[in-house]
Design an enzyme around this catalytic site. Structure first.
Site, PDB file in Angstrom:
ATOM      1  CE1 TYR A 206     -79.279  -3.810  50.813  1.00 38.66           C
ATOM      2  CE2 TYR A 206     -80.798  -5.542  50.206  1.00 38.66           C
ATOM      3  CZ  TYR A 206     -80.356  -4.244  50.089  1.00 38.66           C
ATOM      4  OH  TYR A 206     -81.019  -3.375  49.249  1.00 38.66           O
TER       5      TYR A 206
ATOM      6  CG  HIS B  62     -86.191  -0.560  52.757  1.00 33.14           C
ATOM      7  ND1 HIS B  62     -87.258  -0.366  51.914  1.00 33.14           N
ATOM      8  CD2 HIS B  62     -85.125   0.000  52.128  1.00 33.14           C
ATOM      9  CE1 HIS B  62     -86.848   0.259  50.819  1.00 33.14           C
ATOM     10  NE2 HIS B  62     -85.556   0.498  50.932  1.00 33.14           N
TER      11      HIS B  62
HETATM   12  C1  HEM Z   1     -75.546   1.018  47.841  1.00 33.30           C
HETATM   13  C2  HEM Z   1     -76.868   0.981  47.766  1.00 33.30           C
HETATM   14  C3  HEM Z   1     -77.739   0.383  48.849  1.00 33.30           C
HETATM   15  C4  HEM Z   1     -77.486   0.183  50.188  1.00 33.30           C
HETATM   16  C5  HEM Z   1     -76.208   0.494  50.961  1.00 33.30           C
HETATM   17  C6  HEM Z   1     -78.672  -0.422  50.770  1.00 33.30           C
HETATM   18  C7  HEM Z   1     -78.797  -0.809  52.093  1.00 33.30           C
HETATM   19  C8  HEM Z   1     -79.834  -1.569  52.622  1.00 33.30           C
HETATM   20  C9  HEM Z   1     -79.854  -2.217  53.926  1.00 33.30           C
HETATM   21  C10 HEM Z   1     -78.748  -2.124  54.965  1.00 33.30           C
HETATM   22  C11 HEM Z   1     -81.017  -2.894  54.056  1.00 33.30           C
HETATM   23  C12 HEM Z   1     -81.470  -3.759  55.235  1.00 33.30           C
HETATM   24  C13 HEM Z   1     -81.049  -5.213  54.964  1.00 33.30           C
HETATM   25  C14 HEM Z   1     -81.417  -6.187  56.068  1.00 33.30           C
HETATM   26  O1  HEM Z   1     -81.207  -5.913  57.256  1.00 33.30           O
HETATM   27  O2  HEM Z   1     -81.900  -7.299  55.727  1.00 33.30           O
HETATM   28  C15 HEM Z   1     -81.763  -2.654  52.837  1.00 33.30           C
HETATM   29  C16 HEM Z   1     -83.010  -3.137  52.589  1.00 33.30           C
HETATM   30  C17 HEM Z   1     -83.678  -2.938  51.417  1.00 33.30           C
HETATM   31  N1  HEM Z   1     -83.200  -2.364  50.254  1.00 33.30           N
HETATM   32 FE1  HEM Z   1     -81.428  -1.498  50.003  1.00 33.30          FE
HETATM   33  N2  HEM Z   1     -79.630  -0.575  49.792  1.00 33.30           N
HETATM   34  C18 HEM Z   1     -79.092  -0.092  48.595  1.00 33.30           C
HETATM   35  C19 HEM Z   1     -79.704  -0.081  47.358  1.00 33.30           C
HETATM   36  C20 HEM Z   1     -80.959  -0.557  47.104  1.00 33.30           C
HETATM   37  C21 HEM Z   1     -81.585  -0.636  45.806  1.00 33.30           C
HETATM   38  C22 HEM Z   1     -80.908  -0.247  44.463  1.00 33.30           C
HETATM   39  C23 HEM Z   1     -82.826  -1.164  45.996  1.00 33.30           C
HETATM   40  C24 HEM Z   1     -83.910  -1.500  45.001  1.00 33.30           C
HETATM   41  C25 HEM Z   1     -83.838  -1.394  43.719  1.00 33.30           C
HETATM   42  C26 HEM Z   1     -82.991  -1.428  47.418  1.00 33.30           C
HETATM   43  C27 HEM Z   1     -84.116  -1.960  48.013  1.00 33.30           C
HETATM   44  C28 HEM Z   1     -84.200  -2.394  49.318  1.00 33.30           C
HETATM   45  C29 HEM Z   1     -85.392  -2.999  49.889  1.00 33.30           C
HETATM   46  C30 HEM Z   1     -86.736  -3.224  49.213  1.00 33.30           C
HETATM   47  C31 HEM Z   1     -85.056  -3.346  51.204  1.00 33.30           C
HETATM   48  C32 HEM Z   1     -85.962  -4.004  52.251  1.00 33.30           C
HETATM   49  C33 HEM Z   1     -85.823  -5.501  52.148  1.00 33.30           C
HETATM   50  C34 HEM Z   1     -86.555  -6.161  53.293  1.00 33.30           C
HETATM   51  O3  HEM Z   1     -87.779  -5.926  53.447  1.00 33.30           O
HETATM   52  O4  HEM Z   1     -85.895  -6.905  54.010  1.00 33.30           O
HETATM   53  N3  HEM Z   1     -81.835  -1.065  48.056  1.00 33.30           N
HETATM   54  N4  HEM Z   1     -81.023  -1.849  51.969  1.00 33.30           N
END
Ligand code: HEM
Length: 351
Positions: A327, A58
């Site tokens: 995260y 993202h």
């Molecule tokens: C094992 C599963 C997942 C992994 C490894 C993953 C990994 C990540 C990572 C690395 C980030 C960036 C975090 C940061 O730097 O602050 C991120 C952001 C995000 N993830 Fe995931 N994610 C997973 C599952 C999900 C799920 C299930 C959802 C929603 C139902 C989701 C929604 C989001 C959203 C909306 C962001 C952006 C948040 C922002 O704007 O800072 N992710 N994810």
């Protein structure tokens, strides 16, 4: 060396060695097959390239500020402060899935909505939701495996059908989830998208009674279907439309809490709950300001889904712990790196 000092020296060496083993264990060096935050970081970099200062996933986004008006209906389910009647300040971020901070907007790219609810007196609640009806992967391992399996083959620049087929044969629940995702129409923009928690959580009320829930943000802005592929491939057209609609009037979503019945899965985000489950409208989110990643405090926030107030507890869904640690690792990395300008600049957000 005297006997006492030899023993002391040996004890220090033993402690240093033990600490080194612990570090090696935490990094996953002692268990090559183990899925660690470090391996997730490496895989994100492998598939999306290195983009210092940006989120590993993202990476492209636009931040916002506004408020949440609780109507008090959620208080019967959870004792969290935000469900008491009244207004709570929020900041957050809209985003597109994927690790490329300058990717062109496309209607079918996963859309994210992350929110931090900040009650003046009470604990913060952070949640990161997406616009899909279910999550395509049940476990962290499936998420990790798909990053390579579904990515374009570096040799051809195209998806590799054999690898994709092998992935779905190994993870049939992902094939089912994808069918459901593809059967649902995508809306024209961020402003008329619904966003879903997908992972289940446990609500605990003031009497200590518990309920298994998932939550969604349902837009007040009316649904319009996504149009044909946008002609200018390299634009921020989804973000530009979002900025324009906030300029016209504040945008609103209802926070809908869906309550599980016994037998509904609470540890598998690939499976939807039946559509007749009871829903409680807990209040309205209003967004009246948008701001570039370059200047907003939301850039330096990680929307870790386990930042929960008293009254909301995690489920046993294995995605939740993995999300939390990855995260935080992504956050620690990007906070130590030089920041490049975001695709949606402060001037764009002012338009
Ligand atoms: C094992 C599963 C997942 C992994 C490894 C993953 C990994 C990540 C990572 C690395 C980030 C960036 C975090 C940061 O730097 O602050 C991120 C952001 C995000 N993830 Fe995931 N994610 C997973 C599952 C999900 C799920 C299930 C959802 C929603 C139902 C989701 C929604 C989001 C959203 C909306 C962001 C952006 C948040 C922002 O704007 O800072 N992710 N994810």
């Amino acid at each position: 060396m005297r006997k006492g000092s030899i023993a002391g020296f040996a004890a220090v060496v033993a402690i240093v060695a033990a600490v080194a083993v612990l570090f090696a264990y935490a990094a996953g060096w002692l268990s090559p097959g183990k899925l660690t935050p470090g391996r997730f970081v490496d895989r994100f970099k492998q598939v999306s390239g290195r983009h210092p200062g940006f989120r590993l996933n993202h990476a492209k986004g636009l931040c916002f500020a506004g408020w949440f008006d609780s109507d008090g209906q959620g208080a019967a389910l959870s004792r969290a402060t935000i469900f008491q009647p009244g207004r709570v300040r929020v900041i957050g971020r809209f985003s597109l899935g994927g690790g490329m901070p300058y990717q062109a907007d496309k209607a079918n790219t996963v859309r994210g909505l992350a929110i931090s609810f900040m009650p003046a007196h009470g604990e913060e609640w952070r949640t990161a939701m997406i616009n899909l009806p279910v999550f395509p992967f049940a476990t962290p391992q499936a998420f990790y495996d798909q990053m390579l399996a579904l990515a374009p083959d570096p040799a051809t620049g195209k998806p590799n059908p054999a690898r994709i087929q092998a992935f779905f044969a190994k993870y049939p629940e992902s094939a089912n989830a994808l069918k459901l995702i593809q059967s649902q129409p995508v809306s024209s923009g961020f402003e008329n998208s619904a966003f879903n928690s997908l992972d289940a959580f446990r609500f605990i009320n003031a009497n200590g009674e518990t309920a298994w829930v998932r939550w969604s943000m349902l837009p007040v802005q009316p649904f319009a279907p996504a149009g044909p592929a946008h002609p200018q491939a390299d634009t921020n057209y989804l973000f530009d439309a979002l900025i324009a609609s906030v300029r016209e009037h504040p945008l609103q979503w209802h926070l809908l809490i869906t309550i599980a019945q016994p037998g509904d899965p609470t540890d598998d985000a690939t499976i939807p709950w039946p559509s007749d489950r009871k829903q409680v409208d807990a209040g309205t989110l209003t967004i009246n300001q948008v701001e570039s990643d370059d200047t907003s405090p939301a850039r330096d926030t990680t929307f870790d889904p386990l930042v929960l107030p008293d009254g909301i507890a995690p489920s046993a869904d294995p995605l939740l712990n993995a999300r939390s640690v990855v995260y935080v690792r992504s956050f620690t990395l990007r906070e130590g790196e030089h920041k490049s300008p975001a695709a949606v600049s402060p001037a764009d957000a002012e338009k």
